[in-house]
Every structure is written in structure tokens, then in C-alpha cells.
Enzyme design. Structure first.
Site, short mmCIF file in Angstrom:
data_model
loop_
_atom_site.label_atom_id
_atom_site.label_comp_id
_atom_site.label_asym_id
_atom_site.label_seq_id
_atom_site.Cartn_x
_atom_site.Cartn_y
_atom_site.Cartn_z
N TYR A 131 0.81 -1.22 0.00
CA TYR A 131 0.00 0.00 0.00
C TYR A 131 0.85 1.27 0.00
O TYR A 131 0.66 2.14 -0.85
CB TYR A 131 -0.96 -0.04 1.18
CG TYR A 131 -2.04 1.02 1.13
CD1 TYR A 131 -2.62 1.40 -0.07
CD2 TYR A 131 -2.49 1.63 2.30
CE1 TYR A 131 -3.60 2.37 -0.11
CE2 TYR A 131 -3.47 2.60 2.27
CZ TYR A 131 -4.03 2.97 1.06
OH TYR A 131 -5.00 3.93 1.02
N GLU A 134 1.23 6.48 -7.17
CA GLU A 134 0.20 7.48 -7.42
C GLU A 134 0.67 8.91 -7.18
O GLU A 134 0.51 9.79 -8.03
CB GLU A 134 -1.03 7.18 -6.55
CG GLU A 134 -1.71 5.86 -6.90
CD GLU A 134 -2.92 5.58 -6.03
OE1 GLU A 134 -3.65 6.54 -5.70
OE2 GLU A 134 -3.15 4.41 -5.68
#
Length: 232
Positions: free
Chosen positions: A143, A151
Site C-alpha cells: 500500500y 500514485e
């Protein structure tokens, strides 16, 4: 009706698992054969795009009560990924060859080839304990890598490209800020949103792996597990 819903959800999750597995195979095969990761978007972008578009169904599942999930949370997570994939990467070929694209797509793929089978097998009542453990452990490294090295990095790289272009003026022309400022705002909010969700994932991990619900209940609650998955 309950059996039809369970069958549909299991089929959906297995189909997503196959799609993401295909994306991962394409990414790794191209990296090994070419000795480069610059083609990640070209080789796996289309299939990742199809999987991501299809995942809007998870928002509908939550909205219609098929799964026990927060609609807002599911919608936010779907829109966050979709923004990076379609709006940032899809519009800016200048950054499609960046190493962060490979990192992003690999971490997404690894996460999903664990997550979706775990949901499907839980629904079918045959999820092995090791897969549940992996589901609630793999997110620990994946994550943060996906968020920060993937991102956020790609949104940051897009800033000098979108500022002069001023995209989406048909929308932002009616607002007191431009798309560039919207992305800057997202970058400022991302760490706080990430920490909130990351802590939630650890709470879910403690609950699922401690046997708090019992092994029998853990398998019988497949539908609820599926609904909670997007934020775990």
C-alpha cells in the site's frame, strides 16, 4: 436469491483476479524480455483499464446493499485510482514510460491477485488460512509503495505538464481554481487520507487474524468481507 448473489459475487471476484493476474504476467514478461520497465503502460495499461472500469461495480454493490460496505469510501477509492490511471496517465504520454508506472501497476496487480481470490473463496466457504493471512499482511508493504512511489509520484510529475495545458476547462472554467490546483490539493491531502486508511487496515488485520470471529464465522462472512475489502 441469496445463492444467485453469492455466485455472482464469486464469479465477479474470480474474473477480476484473472484480469489482474494477466496484467502482472504481461508486466513481468515484458520487463524480463526487454530488460526495461518503460513499456509497462503500453503492455498492461489496457487490461488494467478494463479491470479498473469494471470495479465501478463494487461501488454499485455497496450502494445496492449486495455487500456491507460504505458507498462513499468505495467511491472515493475507485475515483482515486481512476483519476491516476485515466486522467493523469491516459492524458500524458510524457510520463507513461516513467519507472513509477511500472511500480504502480505491479503493486496494484499484486494486491488484487491476493484480494479478489480471498473474497471469492470466502464466499464459497473454502478460503485457506494462508490466503487470509496473506490478504491481511501483503498490504503492509504494497500500500505505501503504491501510494507514494506510484500514485503521488505520477501526480507530482504531471504538474508541470498540466499547468500550461489547463485541461478540463469546460469544468474548471466555472470554478475559482484550475485542474492544476485540484491536483496540488490532492497531493496535499493524500498523506492524511493514506494514514487514515492504513490504520484502518491494521485494525482489520488484528480483527481478522486474531480469530476474534472464530474460524467458522470468518468463512461464513464472505459477503461482508467482500464489501469491506476496498478499504482494508
Amino acid at each position: 436469491m441469496a445463492s444467485i448473489i453469492k455466485s455472482y459475487l464469486a464469479a465477479y471476484n474470480l474474473a477480476q483476479a484473472l484480469g489482474w493476474a494477466a496484467a502482472l504476467v504481461l508486466l513481468l514478461h515484458d520487463a524480463i524480455v526487454s530488460g526495461s520497465v518503460s513499456n509497462a503502460y503500453a503492455v498492461a495499461g489496457p487490461i488494467v483499464g478494463y479491470c479498473q472500469l469494471a470495479s465501478v461495480l463494487e461501488v454499485l454493490h455497496a450502494a445496492t446493499g449486495l455487500v456491507h460496505s460504505g458507498v462513499l469510501t468505495a467511491a472515493m477509492q475507485w475515483s482515486g485510482r481512476s483519476h491516476v490511471l485515466f486522467t493523469v496517465l491516459g492524458r500524458l504520454p510524457q510520463i507513461q514510460a516513467h519507472v513509477s508506472v511500472f511500480i504502480l501497476l505491479v503493486t496494484w496487480s499484486l494486491s488484487e491477485i491476493i484480494r479478489y481470490p480471498q473474497y471469492a473463496f470466502s464466499l464459497l466457504g473454502c478460503c485457506p488460512a494462508w490466503l487470509t493471512w496473506l490478504r491481511y499482511t501483503a498490504f503492509i508493504p504494497l500500500y505505501p509503495i503504491g501510494i507514494f512511489a506510484g500514485e503521488m509520484t505520477l501526480m507530482y510529475l504531471s504538474l508541470p505538464l498540466i499547468r500550461p495545458e489547463k485541461p478540463f476547462q469546460h469544468i474548471f472554467g466555472m470554478l475559482p481554481f484550475e485542474y492544476y490546483h485540484f491536483v496540488v490539493g490532492l497531493l496535499l491531502c493524500y498523506p492524511f487520507l493514506w494514514m487514515h486508511l492504513y490504520r484502518h487496515m491494521f485494525r482489520q488485520r488484528r480483527k481478522k487474524l486474531s480469530g476474534e470471529k472464530g474460524t467458522g464465522k470468518g468463512r461464513g462472512k464472505g459477503k461482508a468481507d467482500k464489501g469491506k475489502g476496498k478499504v482494508e
